[in-house]
Design an enzyme around this catalytic site. Structure first.
Site, PDB file in Angstrom:
ATOM      1  N   GLY A  39       0.826  -1.202   0.000  1.00  0.00           N
ATOM      2  CA  GLY A  39       0.000   0.000   0.000  1.00  0.00           C
ATOM      3  C   GLY A  39       0.858   1.250   0.000  1.00  0.00           C
ATOM      4  O   GLY A  39       2.075   1.192   0.202  1.00  0.00           O
ATOM      5  N   GLY A  41       0.916   5.621   1.114  1.00  0.00           N
ATOM      6  CA  GLY A  41       0.348   6.771   1.795  1.00  0.00           C
ATOM      7  C   GLY A  41       0.940   8.030   1.196  1.00  0.00           C
ATOM      8  O   GLY A  41       1.655   7.976   0.186  1.00  0.00           O
ATOM      9  N   ALA A  44       4.845   7.620   2.455  1.00  0.00           N
ATOM     10  CA  ALA A  44       5.615   6.371   2.443  1.00  0.00           C
ATOM     11  C   ALA A  44       4.887   5.265   1.695  1.00  0.00           C
ATOM     12  O   ALA A  44       3.683   5.353   1.437  1.00  0.00           O
ATOM     13  CB  ALA A  44       5.908   5.927   3.880  1.00  0.00           C
ATOM     14  N   VAL A  46       4.464   0.846   1.631  1.00  0.00           N
ATOM     15  CA  VAL A  46       4.567  -0.327   2.497  1.00  0.00           C
ATOM     16  C   VAL A  46       4.753  -1.561   1.623  1.00  0.00           C
ATOM     17  O   VAL A  46       4.008  -1.768   0.659  1.00  0.00           O
ATOM     18  CB  VAL A  46       3.311  -0.478   3.375  1.00  0.00           C
ATOM     19  CG1 VAL A  46       3.416  -1.730   4.254  1.00  0.00           C
ATOM     20  CG2 VAL A  46       3.114   0.759   4.241  1.00  0.00           C
ATOM     21  N   LYS A  58       7.911  -0.345   5.918  1.00  0.00           N
ATOM     22  CA  LYS A  58       7.395   0.966   5.520  1.00  0.00           C
ATOM     23  C   LYS A  58       8.583   1.860   5.192  1.00  0.00           C
ATOM     24  O   LYS A  58       9.454   2.088   6.049  1.00  0.00           O
ATOM     25  CB  LYS A  58       6.560   1.587   6.636  1.00  0.00           C
ATOM     26  CG  LYS A  58       5.974   2.948   6.287  1.00  0.00           C
ATOM     27  CD  LYS A  58       5.033   3.438   7.381  1.00  0.00           C
ATOM     28  CE  LYS A  58       4.392   4.776   7.003  1.00  0.00           C
ATOM     29  NZ  LYS A  58       3.435   5.246   8.029  1.00  0.00           N
ATOM     30  N   ASP A 138      -6.109  11.349  11.704  1.00  0.00           N
ATOM     31  CA  ASP A 138      -6.179  10.792  10.357  1.00  0.00           C
ATOM     32  C   ASP A 138      -6.693   9.343  10.371  1.00  0.00           C
ATOM     33  O   ASP A 138      -6.174   8.477   9.662  1.00  0.00           O
ATOM     34  CB  ASP A 138      -4.809  10.860   9.669  1.00  0.00           C
ATOM     35  CG  ASP A 138      -4.937  10.788   8.137  1.00  0.00           C
ATOM     36  OD1 ASP A 138      -5.962  11.255   7.610  1.00  0.00           O
ATOM     37  OD2 ASP A 138      -4.028  10.252   7.484  1.00  0.00           O
TER      38      ASP A 138
END
Length: 217
Positions: A39, A41, A44, A46, A58, A138
């Site tokens: 995934g 963000g 960063a 992962v 990460k 968040d």
């Protein structure tokens, strides 16, 4: 639990990612074999390795801050069933426990029912974080996972920010007011473009609200 130092070093040397904007997910330019992208963000990416199924790495994009604060957050959280655990870290990476499950965002997208227990678990997890001196921030549909009917959280990188954040409160309200009575047991799949539209609309409304609040001061 740790990843072999030579495996980790080779991966960090080969992986390539960049962050064009802090408001948008990072862009992964290269993921070395046999690693997989789990995934992304805004700061960063992962990644997972088949030989280490219970761990993820990460990696922060060049120039993006925050890893020191994130390490502090994990140190305060310790080991709980609700959050990842950080086992190793360096200048731009963290090795963490891999959390199983599907995000609430994808549950809505694919018509997978979300039981109330998931929401209750998140409430309990956030209260635990607050008791440990953190400020849950968040928390939204992509950062909450469901696995075997229970709720878990990922991405605690902003839990040190003391400013008010209403994302989870608003999501919880929408769950009880809209999802439970109209969507939960119908199996309806909500198209990605609709979900993205809701997400962008929510951000716009919040920005307008903050602007109006600032004008009243």
């Amino acid at each position: 639990m740790k990843i072999d130092e030579s495996v980790l070093t080779e991966f960090l040397h080969q992986v390539r990612l960049k962050s064009p904007s802090p408001d948008d997910p990072i862009v992964v330019l290269h993921t070395p074999h046999p690693w997989e992208l789990v995934g992304t963000g805004n700061y960063a990416g992962v990644f997972g390795h088949p030989d280490y199924p219970d761990l993820v790495v990460k990696v922060y994009a060049p120039g993006r801050p925050g890893i020191e604060k994130e390490i502090e957050v994990y140190s305060k959280l310790g080991e709980t069933r609700y959050f990842p655990v950080c086992y190793q870290h360096g200048d731009n990476f963290l090795v963490m426990r891999r959390m199983k499950g599907i995000s609430l965002f994808d549950c809505i997208r694919h018509g997978i029912p979300i039981p109330p227990q998931v929401i209750e678990d998140v409430e309990e997890a956030l209260e635990l974080a607050r008791k440990r001196g953190l400020y849950p921030h968040d928390v939204h549909g992509k950062n909450v996972l469901m696995h075997l009917g229970r709720g878990y959280l990922i991405d605690v990188s902003d839990y040190y920010i003391k400013a008010e954040d209403t994302k989870w409160r608003d999501l919880r309200k929408a769950y009880h007011a809209i999802y439970l009575p109209f969507l939960k047991d119908r199996g309806w799949k909500v198209p990605l473009w609709v979900l993205d539209g809701v997400r962008k609309g929510y951000r716009y409304v919040k920005k307008v609200h903050r602007l109006l609040e600032a004008m009243r001061l």
